[in-house]
Design a protein around this motif. Structure first.
Motif, mmCIF file in Angstrom:
data_model
loop_
_atom_site.group_PDB
_atom_site.id
_atom_site.type_symbol
_atom_site.label_atom_id
_atom_site.label_comp_id
_atom_site.label_asym_id
_atom_site.label_seq_id
_atom_site.Cartn_x
_atom_site.Cartn_y
_atom_site.Cartn_z
ATOM 1 N N ASP A 1 2.208 6.915 5.981
ATOM 2 C CA ASP A 1 0.798 7.049 5.607
ATOM 3 C C ASP A 1 0.655 7.711 4.243
ATOM 4 O OD1 ASP A 1 0.766 9.885 5.980
ATOM 5 O OD2 ASP A 1 0.130 9.686 8.077
ATOM 6 N N PRO B 1 -3.440 4.298 6.031
ATOM 7 C CA PRO B 1 -4.166 5.570 5.983
ATOM 8 C C PRO B 1 -3.558 6.642 6.888
ATOM 9 C CG PRO B 1 -5.707 3.745 6.093
ATOM 10 C CD PRO B 1 -4.346 3.163 6.316
ATOM 11 N N MET B 2 -3.210 6.249 8.112
ATOM 12 C CA MET B 2 -2.581 7.173 9.060
ATOM 13 C C MET B 2 -1.558 6.392 9.878
ATOM 14 S SD MET B 2 -4.267 9.392 12.218
ATOM 15 C CE MET B 2 -5.106 10.628 11.204
ATOM 16 N N TYR C 1 -10.342 4.117 0.914
ATOM 17 C CA TYR C 1 -10.301 4.967 2.102
ATOM 18 C C TYR C 1 -10.128 6.428 1.697
ATOM 19 C CZ TYR C 1 -8.616 7.334 6.276
ATOM 20 O OH TYR C 1 -8.465 8.223 7.304
ATOM 21 N N HIS D 1 -9.445 12.788 6.090
ATOM 22 C CA HIS D 1 -9.351 11.577 6.901
ATOM 23 C C HIS D 1 -10.736 11.180 7.385
ATOM 24 C CE1 HIS D 1 -5.335 10.056 7.413
ATOM 25 N NE2 HIS D 1 -4.837 11.249 7.701
ATOM 26 N N ALA E 1 -9.203 5.824 10.647
ATOM 27 C CA ALA E 1 -7.808 6.139 10.329
ATOM 28 C C ALA E 1 -6.820 5.119 10.882
ATOM 29 C CB ALA E 1 -7.468 7.534 10.838
#
Length: 509
Positions: free
Chosen positions: A370, A420-421, A472, A487, A492
């Motif tokens: 991420d 993103p995650m 994002y 976040h 996420a």
């Protein structure tokens, strides 16, 4: 040692039997510790005979299912994992696997799987966390007159399995090169806390143990003679992506030397298995680096080339993972390689204390990372096991440099390796120092989370996903939430959800 017979101990020669007879000694529900590590040194005959016995048993109406628990060093081969999984003969598997049939059974809930750091498996067994080991099934290259065992092409957890098991079955494989004898270094000084002492090793070439495995003759219940090769998977020639990743790493090494953070001969290298790893090794072999050393889990083709050229002085490992061409090269020049290769038990080859002391440069692959540097190296879309964590965690947390490599996309661009995650965390941001894709290298050392995000997005993300990732990140920073690691919790994992629903991480236009 004569190739006419590899069994020189009179007591154990009397215990020679067929694979079928040996397999009949393994009962349902047994915990069986088997040799094998990345397709090297695994038992070749008894698992197949056992699978046939299980198939016949389970085919009879009214019989309770016949399954065993399989413990190994790491992955093995279709003749072991595949054949037993195919007949539904494995109840639980540990600590690492790469077999497609096992993988399917794990991910459909038909097989339990315990994913462990490879350095910790022995300690878990010693402590009794895994239960009592009933039988050790170990391949060896020969048995000496005094009953000591000449290890095969991998050591893995063999020492621990022999020590912990109530009974031992040996497969003596005459296909293994007789000149493997003397290449191993089996350390018998490991102890449980509070009696643990420092391991006296300061260089990958140091020998601290014995050349043979100890095994009381009274423990051995069967000896099976085999003549079968290890599984040898062909390596593909490095593609453009692998070559580009290798170039970024080699350029990074050169800069670290110029700054003074690395010596000219680097530090001991650890390399995962695969085409990217081999591309890096080939680049090292062709580059300006000399007098290198390796302290790793697996010796593959690229390291053989480095040893032969003299670029690599010594390689310490627990197993081989060679292509057919690599195995041919090894056997034809084994007198050269036996002077430069040391095979150790995996609780030594992967030992955190040694990784920290020697200052390992660890290079391993990942599934996804991420924007803050957390790495997932085991799970597809957060729930489906790929292979396991293996030894990457042993080296990532404890090495001097932890480098993770990956192509920037997968599935022809449907999946971004930068997300993103991550959907599962194996290596936290605290253990990840360098991320490399074909687009560049992100040096995360000394950077706060938001600066790491910019480093990864700008240097490593695929151009098709870079704008989406930046959008994002910027919206997360402007959301009014926590600014240390920004976040959008509602989004996420939306990339993974979108892929599961549509087959692509990018939203439809």
């Amino acid at each position: 040692m004569s190739d006419a017979t590899r069994i020189h101990c009179p007591k154990l020669r009397k215990k020679v039997m067929t694979a079928e007879a040996a397999a009949a000694l393994i009962t349902a529900g047994s915990n069986v510790g088997m040799s094998g590590f990345t397709g090297a040194g695994y038992p070749k005959a008894v698992p197949g005979a056992l699978a046939e016995r299980i198939r016949q048993h389970n085919a009879q109406e009214g019989n309770k299912p016949f399954r065993i628990n399989v413990w190994t060093g790491a992955s093995t081969a279709p003749e072991l994992d595949g054949t037993l999984a195919e007949v539904d003969g494995i109840e639980m598997r540990l600590p690492f696997q790469s077999d497609p049939i096992c993988r399917d059974r794990i991910n459909t809930g038909k097989m339990d799987y315990v994913d462990l750091h490879l350095s910790e498996v022995s300690q878990n067994a010693w402590s009794g966390f895994l239960g009592k080991m009933d039988i050790a099934l170990i391949e060896v290259a020969g048995i000496r007159e005094d009953g000591s065992l000449i290890p095969s092409s991998s050591l893995g957890n063999n020492k621990t399995w022999i020590e912990q098991a109530d009974k031992v079955i040996l497969e003596v494989n005459s296909q293994q090169n007789a000149k493997l004898e003397g290449m191993h270094d089996v350390y018998y000084g490991t102890a449980m806390p509070p009696n643990r002492k420092p391991i006296m090793m300061t260089h990958p070439a140091d020998r601290i143990g014995e050349a043979y495995l100890r095994c009381p003759a009274e423990k051995v219940i069967a000896v099976v003679e085999t003549n079968s090769m290890d599984r040898n998977s062909a390596f593909k020639a490095p593609d453009a992506v692998s070559i580009k990743i290798a170039e970024h790493i080699l350029e990074f090494f050169q800069k670290e030397i110029e700054i003074g953070r690395l010596p000219k001969n680097l530090l001991p290298i650890q390399s995962g298995v695969g085409n990217i790893a081999n591309a890096v090794l080939e680049g090292l072999n062709d580059g300006p680096f000399k007098n290198l050393t390796a302290f790793t889990e697996v010796i593959q083709d690229g390291m053989l080339k480095m040893l032969k050229s003299g670029t690599l002085e010594v390689a310490s490992s627990t197993a081989f993972s060679l292509s057919p061409e690599g195995l041919k090269e090894f056997n034809e020049n084994i007198d050269l390689y036996r002077e430069k290769i040391i095979l150790r038990p995996q609780d030594i080859s992967n030992h955190p204390e040694l990784a920290r002391r020697l200052g390992i440069i660890a290079m391993n692959g990942l599934i996804e990372v991420d924007i803050y540097g957390n790495v997932n190296s085991t799970h597809i879309m957060g729930t489906r096991m790929m292979n396991g964590i293996g030894g990457s965690g042993d080296f990532a947390r404890n090495g001097y440099l932890s480098i993770f490599v990956t192509p920037s996309i997968a599935k022809d661009g449907a999946i971004s390796s930068i997300v993103p995650m991550v959907s599962h965390v194996d290596h936290t941001e605290h253990d990840v120092k360098i991320i490399v894709t074909e687009y560049g290298l992100a040096d995360l050392r000394g950077k706060s989370p938001r600066k790491r995000a910019l480093e990864i997005i700008n240097n490593c993300a695929h151009p098709d996903y870079r704008e989406q990732l930046m959008d994002y990140f910027e919206r997360a920073c402007n959301s009014g939430g926590g600014m240390h690691t920004p976040h959008l919790l509602g989004e996420a994992l939306s990339w993974h959800q979108r892929y599961e629903e549509t087959g692509h991480m990018k939203p439809k236009n």
